[in-house]
Design a protein around this motif. Structure first.
Motif, PDB file in Angstrom:
ATOM      1  N   ARG A 116       0.860  -1.186   0.000  1.00  0.00           N
ATOM      2  CA  ARG A 116       0.000   0.000   0.000  1.00  0.00           C
ATOM      3  C   ARG A 116       0.894   1.233   0.000  1.00  0.00           C
ATOM      4  O   ARG A 116       2.053   1.173   0.329  1.00  0.00           O
ATOM      5  N   SER A 117       0.326   2.335  -0.394  1.00  0.00           N
ATOM      6  CA  SER A 117       1.085   3.583  -0.428  1.00  0.00           C
ATOM      7  C   SER A 117       0.310   4.604   0.372  1.00  0.00           C
ATOM      8  O   SER A 117      -0.903   4.658   0.297  1.00  0.00           O
ATOM      9  N   PRO A 118       0.916   5.390   1.165  1.00  0.00           N
ATOM     10  CA  PRO A 118       2.341   5.487   1.408  1.00  0.00           C
ATOM     11  C   PRO A 118       2.849   4.368   2.316  1.00  0.00           C
ATOM     12  O   PRO A 118       2.081   3.754   3.033  1.00  0.00           O
ATOM     13  N   LEU A 119       4.128   4.147   2.276  1.00  0.00           N
ATOM     14  CA  LEU A 119       4.731   3.091   3.084  1.00  0.00           C
ATOM     15  C   LEU A 119       4.604   3.413   4.563  1.00  0.00           C
ATOM     16  O   LEU A 119       4.779   4.542   4.982  1.00  0.00           O
ATOM     17  N   THR A 120       4.296   2.407   5.332  1.00  0.00           N
ATOM     18  CA  THR A 120       4.191   2.560   6.775  1.00  0.00           C
ATOM     19  C   THR A 120       4.437   1.217   7.440  1.00  0.00           C
ATOM     20  O   THR A 120       4.264   0.177   6.828  1.00  0.00           O
ATOM     21  N   ARG A 121       4.847   1.259   8.666  1.00  0.00           N
ATOM     22  CA  ARG A 121       5.006   0.021   9.422  1.00  0.00           C
ATOM     23  C   ARG A 121       3.701  -0.393  10.076  1.00  0.00           C
ATOM     24  O   ARG A 121       3.474  -1.557  10.349  1.00  0.00           O
ATOM     25  N   ILE A 122       2.835   0.563  10.367  1.00  0.00           N
ATOM     26  CA  ILE A 122       1.598   0.285  11.096  1.00  0.00           C
ATOM     27  C   ILE A 122       0.406   0.702  10.233  1.00  0.00           C
ATOM     28  O   ILE A 122       0.245   1.883   9.920  1.00  0.00           O
ATOM     29  N   PRO A 123      -0.458  -0.235   9.834  1.00  0.00           N
ATOM     30  CA  PRO A 123      -1.643   0.118   9.055  1.00  0.00           C
ATOM     31  C   PRO A 123      -2.486   1.167   9.778  1.00  0.00           C
ATOM     32  O   PRO A 123      -2.648   1.114  10.996  1.00  0.00           O
ATOM     33  N   GLY A 124      -2.980   2.129   9.031  1.00  0.00           N
ATOM     34  CA  GLY A 124      -3.790   3.193   9.600  1.00  0.00           C
ATOM     35  C   GLY A 124      -2.981   4.348  10.153  1.00  0.00           C
ATOM     36  O   GLY A 124      -3.538   5.328  10.628  1.00  0.00           O
ATOM     37  N   ARG A 125      -1.651   4.262  10.096  1.00  0.00           N
ATOM     38  CA  ARG A 125      -0.787   5.317  10.627  1.00  0.00           C
ATOM     39  C   ARG A 125      -0.028   6.051   9.512  1.00  0.00           C
ATOM     40  O   ARG A 125       1.020   6.629   9.730  1.00  0.00           O
ATOM     41  N   GLU A 126      -0.578   6.040   8.307  1.00  0.00           N
ATOM     42  CA  GLU A 126       0.054   6.728   7.196  1.00  0.00           C
ATOM     43  C   GLU A 126       0.064   8.237   7.451  1.00  0.00           C
ATOM     44  O   GLU A 126      -0.794   8.764   8.141  1.00  0.00           O
ATOM     45  N   CYS A 127       1.025   8.904   6.876  1.00  0.00           N
ATOM     46  CA  CYS A 127       1.147  10.351   7.033  1.00  0.00           C
ATOM     47  C   CYS A 127       0.003  11.055   6.306  1.00  0.00           C
ATOM     48  O   CYS A 127      -0.117  10.963   5.087  1.00  0.00           O
ATOM     49  N   ARG A 128      -0.844  11.758   7.048  1.00  0.00           N
ATOM     50  CA  ARG A 128      -1.993  12.431   6.437  1.00  0.00           C
ATOM     51  C   ARG A 128      -1.569  13.494   5.439  1.00  0.00           C
ATOM     52  O   ARG A 128      -2.234  13.716   4.436  1.00  0.00           O
ATOM     53  N   HIS A 129      -0.465  14.158   5.709  1.00  0.00           N
ATOM     54  CA  HIS A 129       0.043  15.186   4.798  1.00  0.00           C
ATOM     55  C   HIS A 129       0.324  14.572   3.423  1.00  0.00           C
ATOM     56  O   HIS A 129      -0.110  15.098   2.397  1.00  0.00           O
ATOM     57  N   ASN A 130       1.028  13.468   3.390  1.00  0.00           N
ATOM     58  CA  ASN A 130       1.357  12.829   2.124  1.00  0.00           C
ATOM     59  C   ASN A 130       0.157  12.150   1.483  1.00  0.00           C
ATOM     60  O   ASN A 130       0.052  12.109   0.263  1.00  0.00           O
ATOM     61  N   LEU A 131      -0.747  11.601   2.291  1.00  0.00           N
ATOM     62  CA  LEU A 131      -1.944  10.968   1.742  1.00  0.00           C
ATOM     63  C   LEU A 131      -2.714  11.947   0.865  1.00  0.00           C
ATOM     64  O   LEU A 131      -3.233  11.565  -0.185  1.00  0.00           O
ATOM     65  N   ASN A 132      -2.783  13.193   1.260  1.00  0.00           N
ATOM     66  CA  ASN A 132      -3.494  14.194   0.474  1.00  0.00           C
ATOM     67  C   ASN A 132      -2.892  14.313  -0.924  1.00  0.00           C
ATOM     68  O   ASN A 132      -3.614  14.358  -1.918  1.00  0.00           O
ATOM     69  N   TYR A 133      -1.587  14.361  -1.028  1.00  0.00           N
ATOM     70  CA  TYR A 133      -0.948  14.453  -2.348  1.00  0.00           C
ATOM     71  C   TYR A 133      -1.209  13.206  -3.176  1.00  0.00           C
ATOM     72  O   TYR A 133      -1.553  13.288  -4.354  1.00  0.00           O
ATOM     73  N   TRP A 134      -1.040  12.026  -2.580  1.00  0.00           N
ATOM     74  CA  TRP A 134      -1.187  10.778  -3.314  1.00  0.00           C
ATOM     75  C   TRP A 134      -2.617  10.512  -3.718  1.00  0.00           C
ATOM     76  O   TRP A 134      -2.880   9.729  -4.625  1.00  0.00           O
ATOM     77  N   ARG A 135      -3.560  11.148  -3.050  1.00  0.00           N
ATOM     78  CA  ARG A 135      -4.980  11.012  -3.422  1.00  0.00           C
ATOM     79  C   ARG A 135      -5.447  12.179  -4.279  1.00  0.00           C
ATOM     80  O   ARG A 135      -6.633  12.359  -4.498  1.00  0.00           O
ATOM     81  N   PHE A 136      -4.512  12.989  -4.760  1.00  0.00           N
ATOM     82  CA  PHE A 136      -4.775  14.132  -5.631  1.00  0.00           C
ATOM     83  C   PHE A 136      -5.681  15.169  -4.975  1.00  0.00           C
ATOM     84  O   PHE A 136      -6.522  15.791  -5.627  1.00  0.00           O
TER      85      PHE A 136
END
Length: 65
Positions: free
Chosen positions: A18-38
């Protein structure tokens, strides 16, 4: 190079399914998630870029210094 990087990240405990990379599911960086989700973002400051979707006009407005 990509395969080698993915293998190294996987060996360090990061998910490569899954993207972005994380060690813990549900703990992805919200800042980066916004970019990757356009998502939209404002560009504030020197060299900052922005992207805002204008749904009424059906277009995307990008800003740059």
């Amino acid at each position: 190079m990509q395969v080698a990087c993915q293998a190294r990240l996987a060996s360090a405990g990061y998910s490569t399914t899954r993207s972005p990379l994380t060690r813990i599911p549900g703990r992805e960086c919200r800042h980066n998630l916004n970019y990757w989700r356009f998502g939209d973002y404002l560009g504030i400051g020197a060299g900052a870029h922005g992207k805002v979707t204008d749904a009424a006009l059906g277009r995307v407005i990008r800003t740059a210094p």
